[in-house]
Design a protein around this motif. Structure first.
Motif, short mmCIF file in Angstrom:
data_model
loop_
_atom_site.label_atom_id
_atom_site.label_comp_id
_atom_site.label_asym_id
_atom_site.label_seq_id
_atom_site.Cartn_x
_atom_site.Cartn_y
_atom_site.Cartn_z
N ILE A 1 -3.53 -1.82 -17.54
CA ILE A 1 -3.33 -2.87 -16.55
C ILE A 1 -3.16 -2.25 -15.17
N VAL A 2 -2.40 -1.16 -15.10
CA VAL A 2 -2.23 -0.44 -13.84
C VAL A 2 -3.59 -0.03 -13.29
N GLY B 1 -7.72 -3.04 -5.70
CA GLY B 1 -7.19 -2.87 -4.36
C GLY B 1 -5.78 -3.35 -4.11
N HIS B 2 -4.99 -3.52 -5.15
CA HIS B 2 -3.62 -4.02 -4.98
C HIS B 2 -2.61 -2.88 -5.08
N SER B 3 -1.39 -3.15 -4.62
CA SER B 3 -0.28 -2.21 -4.74
C SER B 3 0.43 -2.41 -6.07
N VAL B 4 0.87 -1.32 -6.67
CA VAL B 4 1.46 -1.39 -8.00
C VAL B 4 2.81 -0.68 -8.04
N GLY C 1 -0.04 6.99 -5.54
CA GLY C 1 -0.02 5.67 -4.93
C GLY C 1 0.75 4.62 -5.72
N VAL C 2 1.05 4.92 -6.99
CA VAL C 2 1.84 3.99 -7.80
C VAL C 2 3.32 4.32 -7.62
N LYS C 3 4.15 3.31 -7.41
CA LYS C 3 5.59 3.51 -7.35
C LYS C 3 6.17 3.36 -8.75
N ILE D 1 4.57 -4.24 -12.79
CA ILE D 1 4.12 -4.20 -14.18
C ILE D 1 5.25 -3.64 -15.04
N LEU D 2 5.85 -4.51 -15.85
CA LEU D 2 6.89 -4.08 -16.77
C LEU D 2 6.23 -3.44 -17.98
N GLY D 3 6.63 -2.22 -18.30
CA GLY D 3 5.97 -1.49 -19.38
C GLY D 3 4.66 -0.88 -18.93
#
Length: 306
Positions: free
Chosen positions: A16-17, A24-27, A43-45, A5-7
């Motif tokens: 959106i994040v 259940g997705h990776s972000v 959990g967010v990179k 996700i840009l921005g």
């Protein structure tokens, strides 16, 4: 799936994040800095840097499935003050982003365009996606050009895409002391006891969408079986500045003082989006009306220390 996700630390991007994570997705988030109003999410990179950093893009885009481009460096007003910057920072960077996405085999791009500036003065209401595009600001022209280049990359390189044309999003975590987001900025003025400046007579009427409803639609577009589509996302309702002021008075219980200014020429005066296509394809629905949305936003704003 792996989302980039840009921005993602901006107002829209942060929601959106939330939506992507809840499904259940990776972000991975690429942004110039951290979120303004909350701590990093476990959990967010997070990758910090500019989208014009070629090396950073190549590294960050690897092994990602879905790219959501929610970065914009200008507004309809500021874009006209420096057209060259608008083109360089938004259009040129977007073209490079699409190129890097193709090179890294990203499956799908979701691009956040504009549901107001891109159409120009409407000839039919509510405005469908098929309406002519005749923007009257550099912001709208650049948004339209980015859409066209995304379609070009899809046609020539096979990458999937969907385009979201949102109306005016608002809600908690939007900066109430900035210059974007009428509802949040008005509430910031109320918090500080300042006069609210209104361009024109207050009858300028636009379409407003609560931020979590918009984020839900963006996520739906990212997993939809439908591709190569453009979707309006809004309330399909005219809401004037005068309407907003009345709701703000009701929600805050405060006497709001107004100062009417000369109207702007760069801004479309009346916008209301036709959202039937999104309802059909994305099962989109507006869950939050203006009164509830303003109440939630005020709950956030009134607790900010300034």
């Amino acid at each position: 799936m792996e989302y980039l996700i840009l921005g993602g630390n901006g107002f829209i991007g942060s929601y959106i994040v939330d939506e992507v994570l809840s499904n259940g997705h990776s972000v991975t988030v690429l942004d110039i800095g951290p979120e303004k109003y909350r701590e990093p999410i476990y959990g967010v990179k997070y990758v910090y840097g500019s989208i014009d950093n070629q090396k950073l893009l190549n590294e960050t885009f690897r092994n990602k499935d879905i790219l959501i481009h929610s970065v914009s460096t200008t507004s309809p007003f500021s874009s006209n003050q420096n057209i060259e910057y608008d083109i360089q920072s938004n259009l040129i960077n977007a073209i490079n982003i699409f190129k890097v996405a193709v090179e890294n085999n990203i499956k799908r791009i979701i691009y956040l365009s504009s549901g107001g500036a891109i159409y120009g003065e409407p000839t039919s209401i509510p405005i469908p996606e098929s309406h002519h595009t005749n923007p009257i600001s550099s912001y709208g022209i650049t948004k339209l050009a980015i859409e066209k280049y995304l379609q070009y990359f899809s046609l020539n390189f096979g990458i999937e895409y969907n385009i979201i044309r949102p109306s005016n999003p608002y809600g908690p975590r939007q900066n109430p002391f900035g210059n974007q987001g009428v509802i949040s900025v008005f509430l910031g003025k109320v918090l500080k006891g300042e006069v609210i400046e209104i361009w024109g007579d207050g009858n300028v009427a636009k379409d407003y969408i609560f931020i979590s409803d918009l984020a839900s639609a963006i996520y739906s577009a990212s997993v939809s079986k439908k591709v190569s589509e453009i979707y309006n996302i809004g309330s399909s309702t005219f809401i004037s500045l005068n309407d907003i002021i009345e709701v703000i008075r009701k929600v805050t219980g405060k006497n709001v003082e107004l100062n009417h200014m000369h109207s702007n020429k760069f801004d479309v005066q009346k916008v209301c989006l036709n959202i039937e296509k999104a309802k059909k394809d994305l099962l989109f629905e507006q869950k939050t009306d203006l009164l509830e949305g303003v109440s939630k936003t005020w709950d956030f704003v009134k607790n900010i220390k300034y």
